[in-house]
Design a protein around this motif. Structure first.
Motif, mmCIF file in Angstrom:
data_model
loop_
_atom_site.group_PDB
_atom_site.id
_atom_site.type_symbol
_atom_site.label_atom_id
_atom_site.label_comp_id
_atom_site.label_asym_id
_atom_site.label_seq_id
_atom_site.Cartn_x
_atom_site.Cartn_y
_atom_site.Cartn_z
ATOM 1 N N ARG A 56 42.530 28.752 43.150
ATOM 2 C CA ARG A 56 43.314 28.095 42.108
ATOM 3 C C ARG A 56 43.939 26.782 42.581
ATOM 4 O O ARG A 56 44.015 25.807 41.831
ATOM 5 C CB ARG A 56 44.405 29.050 41.625
ATOM 6 C CG ARG A 56 45.360 28.497 40.598
ATOM 7 C CD ARG A 56 46.274 29.612 40.128
ATOM 8 N NE ARG A 56 47.291 29.123 39.196
ATOM 9 C CZ ARG A 56 48.517 28.784 39.549
ATOM 10 N NH1 ARG A 56 48.894 28.878 40.820
ATOM 11 N NH2 ARG A 56 49.398 28.364 38.638
ATOM 12 N N SER A 104 39.449 31.904 37.552
ATOM 13 C CA SER A 104 40.082 31.439 36.326
ATOM 14 C C SER A 104 41.262 30.530 36.641
ATOM 15 O O SER A 104 41.758 30.516 37.775
ATOM 16 C CB SER A 104 40.539 32.628 35.488
ATOM 17 O OG SER A 104 41.482 33.407 36.208
ATOM 18 N N LYS A 121 37.217 42.177 38.851
ATOM 19 C CA LYS A 121 38.275 41.180 38.748
ATOM 20 C C LYS A 121 39.374 41.495 39.753
ATOM 21 O O LYS A 121 39.839 42.633 39.843
ATOM 22 C CB LYS A 121 38.839 41.185 37.320
ATOM 23 C CG LYS A 121 39.948 40.176 37.052
ATOM 24 C CD LYS A 121 40.389 40.272 35.586
ATOM 25 C CE LYS A 121 41.509 39.302 35.254
ATOM 26 N NZ LYS A 121 41.923 39.416 33.822
ATOM 27 N N ILE A 150 33.501 29.811 34.596
ATOM 28 C CA ILE A 150 34.498 30.058 33.560
ATOM 29 C C ILE A 150 34.797 28.757 32.836
ATOM 30 O O ILE A 150 34.999 27.706 33.477
ATOM 31 C CB ILE A 150 35.782 30.646 34.171
ATOM 32 C CG1 ILE A 150 35.514 32.069 34.680
ATOM 33 C CG2 ILE A 150 36.927 30.641 33.158
ATOM 34 C CD1 ILE A 150 36.665 32.665 35.480
ATOM 35 N N GLY A 153 38.297 29.972 28.624
ATOM 36 C CA GLY A 153 38.620 31.382 28.469
ATOM 37 C C GLY A 153 37.440 32.326 28.427
ATOM 38 O O GLY A 153 37.610 33.523 28.147
ATOM 39 N N LEU A 155 33.741 33.737 30.431
ATOM 40 C CA LEU A 155 32.958 33.871 31.659
ATOM 41 C C LEU A 155 31.483 33.858 31.298
ATOM 42 O O LEU A 155 31.013 34.718 30.543
ATOM 43 C CB LEU A 155 33.318 35.175 32.364
ATOM 44 C CG LEU A 155 32.547 35.519 33.642
ATOM 45 C CD1 LEU A 155 32.988 34.619 34.787
ATOM 46 C CD2 LEU A 155 32.761 36.980 34.023
ATOM 47 N N ASP A 169 34.971 37.603 27.700
ATOM 48 C CA ASP A 169 36.282 36.987 27.843
ATOM 49 C C ASP A 169 36.887 37.444 29.164
ATOM 50 O O ASP A 169 36.300 38.258 29.897
ATOM 51 C CB ASP A 169 37.179 37.275 26.638
ATOM 52 C CG ASP A 169 37.597 38.738 26.491
ATOM 53 O OD1 ASP A 169 37.573 39.497 27.485
ATOM 54 O OD2 ASP A 169 37.944 39.133 25.361
ATOM 55 N N LEU A 170 38.058 36.928 29.493
ATOM 56 C CA LEU A 170 38.626 37.175 30.815
ATOM 57 C C LEU A 170 39.336 38.516 30.927
ATOM 58 O O LEU A 170 39.842 38.873 31.990
ATOM 59 C CB LEU A 170 39.546 36.027 31.207
ATOM 60 C CG LEU A 170 38.861 34.646 31.242
ATOM 61 C CD1 LEU A 170 39.788 33.597 31.802
ATOM 62 C CD2 LEU A 170 37.538 34.680 32.009
#
Length: 314
Positions: A56, A104, A121, A150, A153, A155, A169-170
């Motif tokens: 991130r 993400s 995840k 990604i 919102g 994947l 979706d996430l």
């Protein structure tokens, strides 16, 4: 592991690679910076390097190590080993054969487990949160999950065994899919990577059709390029795909042991690489990623159990 040999490569990377052929990007070349990794079971060693993602904060490079079932984490500038997670076992946090990886905006990590059909995840501290998808051909299932990305919102994951791209979706909810086996426009044969540009276009390496295909974020076909061959702009078994800050498209070729670079419309810009184990030489290329901040390119040199790093030379 990060050894004296790596430091030598880091500070002595004088090898300049690239082929300048296009007025669009005249003078574009890449210079070898360093290699890291070697064959082995220890931290920072590899057995089958697959694909990459930046964390991130953009400081760490996460690398999927398929045969060992780990995701390994390195400092992106120095290649110093930081940690690893996953590994084989029966607990939820374990992996069997991690290949695709995406992160993400909130820092959560998504890992595609090729052998099981699971997508796992983890949070930014590498703790398991959720498992979704499963092995199969129904919507929301997958066979041979590959490289993913990604965007907005969602994947996007290359589902090689079902010859399509699956979209979730996430929170792990299946949304839609596109593709299907074939060689017509929009069809696929063993797609290896699905990556999304800043414009929201989905670029797919269509491995056995020897081409790159481009779709809208909703899965509608836009265009494709590439035919089987060894010349500039031709492709042989394209695998990894990455985009830089200009949406130039970097493609690794298993069959040609090289990296090719195209503009976002598929016009050839440059290429480098050949078969071998020296700097700028490759074997069984897989994933690739470009640091949008620095322009550095990280390449999965899978047969040589290492990551090679290059930077723009101009």
């Amino acid at each position: 592991m990060f050894t004296k040999k790596v430091f030598t490569s880091l500070f002595c990377g004088a090898l300049i690679l690239g082929l300048c052929v296009s007025g669009y990007a005249e003078g574009l070349q890449f210079q070898h910076v360093m290699n890291f990794g070697s064959e082995g079971n220890g931290p920072g060693q590899f057995k089958y390097v697959e694909d990459f993602a930046f964390d991130r904060n953009g400081n760490h490079l996460l690398v999927t190590d398929a045969a060992h079932a780990y995701v390994q984490v390195f400092d992106k500038k120095t290649a110093k080993y930081v940690t690893r997670f996953g590994g084989k076992g029966d607990e939820d946090y374990h992996l069997e054969k991690p290949e695709g990886i995406a992160i993400s905006p909130d820092g959560n990590i998504f890992v595609a487990d090729y052998s099981t059909g699971y997508i796992k995840k983890y949070d930014r501290n590498y703790n398991w949160i959720l498992t979704f998808s499963d092995y199969g051909s129904e919507p929301g299932e997958n066979i041979k999950s590959e490289f993913m990305d990604i965007y907005d919102g969602l994947l996007y994951m290359a589902d090689a065994g079902n010859h399509r791209v699956d979209v979730f979706d996430l929170k792990g909810k299946f949304r839609f899919l596109f593709g299907g086996k074939g060689s017509d426009k929009g069809k696929m044969n063993n797609p290896e990577a699905a990556k999304v540009s800043s414009e929201g276009k989905v670029y797919v390496t269509d491995l056995k059709n020897n081409r790159v295909q481009v779709f809208t974020k909703d899965g509608k076909f836009i265009k494709s390029w590439g035919t089987k061959g060894t010349g500039p702009g031709e492709l042989r078994v394209p695998a990894g795909l990455a985009l830089d800050k200009h949406d130039n498209v970097f493609v690794t070729e298993i069959g040609n042991n090289r990296v090719q670079v195209f503009d976002k419309d598929g016009n050839f810009i440059t290429s480098w690489g050949k078969k071998g184990s020296g700097n700028g030489e490759f074997g069984n290329l897989h994933g690739i990623i470009v640091d949008k901040e620095t322009g550095w390119v990280y390449v999965a040199d899978t047969a040589n159990n290492r990551v090679q790093v290059f930077k723009p030379a101009n």
